[in-house]
Design a protein around this motif. Structure first.
Motif, PDB file in Angstrom:
ATOM      1  N   SER A  33      49.804  33.724  13.854  1.00 24.14           N
ATOM      2  CA  SER A  33      49.217  33.045  15.020  1.00 24.14           C
ATOM      3  C   SER A  33      47.774  34.066  15.452  1.00 24.14           C
ATOM      4  N   LYS A  36      47.029  35.029  19.108  1.00 23.15           N
ATOM      5  CA  LYS A  36      47.533  36.111  19.909  1.00 23.15           C
ATOM      6  C   LYS A  36      46.635  37.244  19.982  1.00 23.15           C
ATOM      7  N   ASP A 311      56.431  39.744  18.064  1.00 24.80           N
ATOM      8  CA  ASP A 311      57.132  38.653  18.276  1.00 24.80           C
ATOM      9  C   ASP A 311      58.789  39.341  18.464  1.00 24.80           C
ATOM     10  N   SER A 317      58.390  29.707  18.536  1.00 21.35           N
ATOM     11  CA  SER A 317      56.899  29.801  18.305  1.00 21.35           C
ATOM     12  C   SER A 317      56.110  28.409  18.562  1.00 21.35           C
ATOM     13  N   PRO A 319      54.007  25.865  20.282  1.00 20.62           N
ATOM     14  CA  PRO A 319      53.282  25.738  21.346  1.00 20.62           C
ATOM     15  C   PRO A 319      53.894  24.675  22.472  1.00 20.62           C
ATOM     16  N   ARG A 402      56.853  35.442  27.266  1.00 19.23           N
ATOM     17  CA  ARG A 402      55.522  36.025  26.721  1.00 19.23           C
ATOM     18  C   ARG A 402      54.251  34.941  27.028  1.00 19.23           C
ATOM     19  N   GLU A 404      51.652  32.762  26.658  1.00 19.50           N
ATOM     20  CA  GLU A 404      51.344  31.809  25.431  1.00 19.50           C
ATOM     21  C   GLU A 404      49.777  31.373  25.782  1.00 19.50           C
ATOM     22  N   GLU A 405      49.467  31.217  26.940  1.00 17.95           N
ATOM     23  CA  GLU A 405      47.899  31.092  27.095  1.00 17.95           C
ATOM     24  C   GLU A 405      47.478  31.845  28.629  1.00 17.95           C
ATOM     25  N   ARG A 415      55.822  31.562  27.817  1.00 16.00           N
ATOM     26  CA  ARG A 415      57.057  30.837  26.909  1.00 16.00           C
ATOM     27  C   ARG A 415      58.147  31.751  26.995  1.00 16.00           C
ATOM     28  N   TRP A 425      59.063  26.761  29.136  1.00 21.45           N
ATOM     29  CA  TRP A 425      57.631  27.233  29.391  1.00 21.45           C
ATOM     30  C   TRP A 425      57.461  27.226  31.020  1.00 21.45           C
TER      31      TRP A 425
END
Length: 485
Positions: A33, A36, A311, A317, A319, A402, A404-405, A415, A425
Motif C-alpha cells: 500500500s 502508507k 504491519d 488491511s 480500508p 494504526r 489509516e488516514e 484502524r 475503525w
C-alpha cells in the motif's frame, strides 16, 4: 544508481531510504500500500510503487531498470511465515534475474554454525540461501541484535532493564551475542551497493563488543543511570514462557518476542569481518555508545521508525468502507457530536495527541482492561504507544490502532489492530460550527459471523460510558487548551 527498497514501511527500510538518498542514489520504494509512505519526510524524493513479493506478477514492473535491490521483507510470525518467506524470496529472485538487476542486498540474521536453528533464524537463513542461489550477485548481511531507538531488540532490553530491578531469567541470558548499532548497519547496507560484481556471498556484521544478555542488561543500566540489576537465573523458563514474560513486562507482544527469544538461545558471534575489509569500513560504535545515542533519541522524541512501523502480521488491511451496505453485511456505527468552545486548531492538537502516555480521554481502567485482554489472546495490546508524542502520520501505530488516514487539522482515522471478530475503525473529525469547533466522533464496526454480532451487542451497553466520555473529555481538553492559548 537506481535502487529499490522493499519493506520501506518497516524499521530498517524506513531508515535506509534517506541514507540512500543522501548517498546520491535514485530510490524506488515498493509497498503493498504505497499510500502508507505518504507522510514520510522523504516521500517527495522517491518513487513509490505497489508490489507484493507473494504476487509474482507485480514484481517485474517494480524491478525494471533497477541496479541494486534491497530485500528487507521478513515475517516475525503469523500463519505459515516460513513458507511465505521462502516463496517471497524465490519470487523476488526470479523477477530480479528476469529484469536484469545487477545486485541484491539482504539483511538477515547471524546464525551459529552446526546448531539446530530456531524457526525464526532458520527462515532468515533460508531466505538468504535462496537469494544467493539466484543468478543475481547477492550480498547477505547477517546481524545479531541491532541496537537503535525503536528496534524491537532495543525496546525489549530497555523495558526489561528499566522495569525490573530484580529479575528471574532463563538460561539464554548467559548466551554470548555480538550486538551492532543501527547506524553501522545502515552504513554497511548503503555501501554494499558498491561491491564488485563478482562478490556473491554472506557476511557477518557486528559491533566491537561480545556480551551475554545479562551483561547487556547491566551495561544498559549503567549507561541509563539506574542501579545495577539483580539477575537470578531460572533454568526452567522455556523460550515460550520467556516470550510470555517479555510480553508481560515490555511493549513487545509475545508473538514478536518469541522469535527474538528463540534467536537468543544461540550464541551469535561473528566468524569473520570480511565486509569491513572489502568496503574499507572498520569503524563501529561500541555497545555503550549505541545505547547512549538510542536513549537520547527516545528522550528527545526523535525516533524515526519503530518496530511497530511494520504491519502487524494478523492486522486487517481493508480500508474503511464508504458504502453503508458494504458487501451487503451489517455495519455498526456509534456517532457522537460535541460543540467545543475552542478554536479548531486547539481541538486538533488534542486529537493528534491521543493515545500513548496521554491515554484515550476516557475510562483508563476500561482501556487498560481491553489492552490486557488483547495481549492475553495474542494481540498487540495498548503498550505499543506512539512514535512521536505530538505528531502523527499515515502508517503510525498508536497502541492497538494504526493511522489509516490523516488530514491535518480536519480528520484522524484509526484502524484497529487488536484481536476482534471483525474490522473496526475510530474516526475523529474537526468541523467549523457557528462560533467555534465541532467534534465529530465515529466508531465503526464490521462484524464477522455470529461472534462479531455477539461482540458488538455485548459491548454496546458500555458505549455511552466509553465513547461518550471520550467525546466529552476531548472537548473539555480542547477548551482548556484553547483558553490557555
Amino acid at each position: 544508481m537506481r535502487v529499490l527498497v522493499t519493506g520501506a514501511t518497516g524499521y530498517i527500510g524506513g531508515r535506509l531510504v534517506p541514507e540512500l538518498l543522501d548517498a546520491g542514489h535514485s530510490v524506488r520504494c515498493m509497498a503493498r500500500s504505497p499510500g502508507k509512505l505518504r507522510d514520510l519526510p522523504w516521500r517527495d524524493r522517491v518513487e513509490a510503487v505497489p508490489g507484493d513479493v507473494l504476487n509474482p506478477a507485480s514484481l517485474d514492473p517494480v524491478l525494471s531498470g533497477i541496479d541494486t535491490a534491497y530485500y528487507l521483507v521478513h515475517s516475525m510470525g503469523g500463519g505459515d511465515f516460513r513458507r511465505n518467506d521462502e516463496q517471497g524470496a524465490r519470487n523476488f529472485a526470479d523477477a530480479a534475474a528476469r529484469t536484469g538487476v545487477r545486485r541484491i542486498v539482504y539483511l538477515g540474521g547471524l546464525t551459529p554454525r552446526g546448531e539446530r536453528l530456531s524457526a525464526h533464524l532458520a527462515s532468515r537463513d533460508k531466505v538468504g540461501r535462496i537469494l544467493l542461489d539466484s543468478p543475481v550477485p547477492t550480498a547477505v548481511l547477517r546481524a545479531a541484535v541491532i541496537i537503535g531507538s525503536g528496534s524491537a531488540s532495543f525496546e525489549m532490553l530497555r523495558y526489561l532493564t528499566e522495569r525490573l530491578p530484580v529479575m528471574t531469567t532463563p538460561r539464554w541470558v548467559s548466551t554470548r551475542v555480538q550486538p551492532i548499532a543501527v547506524r553501522d548497519v545502515l552504513r554497511l547496507l548503503v555501501k554494499s551497493a558498491e561491491l564488485p560484481p563478482d562478490v556473491d556471498r554472506a557476511f557477518d556484521i557486528g559491533g566491537p563488543d561480545v556480551l551475554t544478555y545479562a551483561e547487556m542488561i547491566q551495561r544498559f543500566a549503567h549507561v541509563s543511570g539506574i542501579r545495577r540489576r539483580i539477575i537470578l537465573p531460572l533454568p526452567v523458563l522455556t523460550p515460550w514462557l520467556s516470550s510470555l514474560w517479555v510480553g508481560l513486562v515490555t511493549p513487545v507482544p509475545g508473538s514478536i518476542a518469541r522469535p527474538l527469544v528463540d534467536s537468543l538461545r544461540h550464541e551469535v558471534v561473528c566468524a569473520e569481518d570480511d565486509l569491513a575489509d572489502m568496503l574499507d569500513d572498520h569503524e563501529r560504535l561500541g555497545f555503550d555508545e549505541a545505547v547512549r545515542l538510542a536513549l537520547c533519541r527516545v528522550r528527545e522524541a526523535r525516533v524515526d521508525t519503530r518496530w511497530s512501523s511494520a504491519d502487524w502480521p494478523s492486522a486487517p488491511s481493508e480500508p474503511l468502507p464508504t458504502d453503508p451496505g458494504w458487501t451487503g453485511g451489517s455495519l455498526y456505527v456509534d456517532e457522537r457530536r460535541r460543540d467545543v468552545d475552542a478554536p479548531p486548531e486547539a481541538l486538533w492538537r488534542v486529537i493528534e495527541r491521543i493515545g500513548g502516555e496521554r491515554g484515550w480521554y476516557s475510562w483508563p481502567l476500561a482501556w487498560a482492561a481491553r489492552g490486557w485482554f488483547d495481549r492475553l489472546v495474542g494481540g498487540v495490546g495498548l503498550r505499543r504507544g506512539r512514535r512521536d508524542p505530538e505528531r502523527l502520520r499515515v502508517g503510525d501505530s498508536v497502541d492497538f490502532w494504526r493511522v489509516e488516514e490523516i488530514e491535518p487539522g480536519r480528520l484522524l482515522r484509526l484502524r484497529a489492530e487488536m484481536r476482534l471478530p471483525g474490522l473496526a475503525w475510530l474516526e475523529l473529525r474537526v468541523e467549523l460550527g457557528e462560533r467555534n469547533a465541532v467534534l465529530r466522533q465515529r466508531a465503526v464496526f464490521y462484524p464477522r459471523g455470529l461472534a462479531g454480532q455477539a461482540y458488538w451487542w455485548g459491548i454496546a451497553p458500555f458505549h455511552g460510558v466509553v465513547f461518550g466520555a471520550m467525546a466529552d473529555n476531548i472537548a473539555a481538553e480542547a477548551e482548556t487548551d484553547g483558553a490557555a492559548g
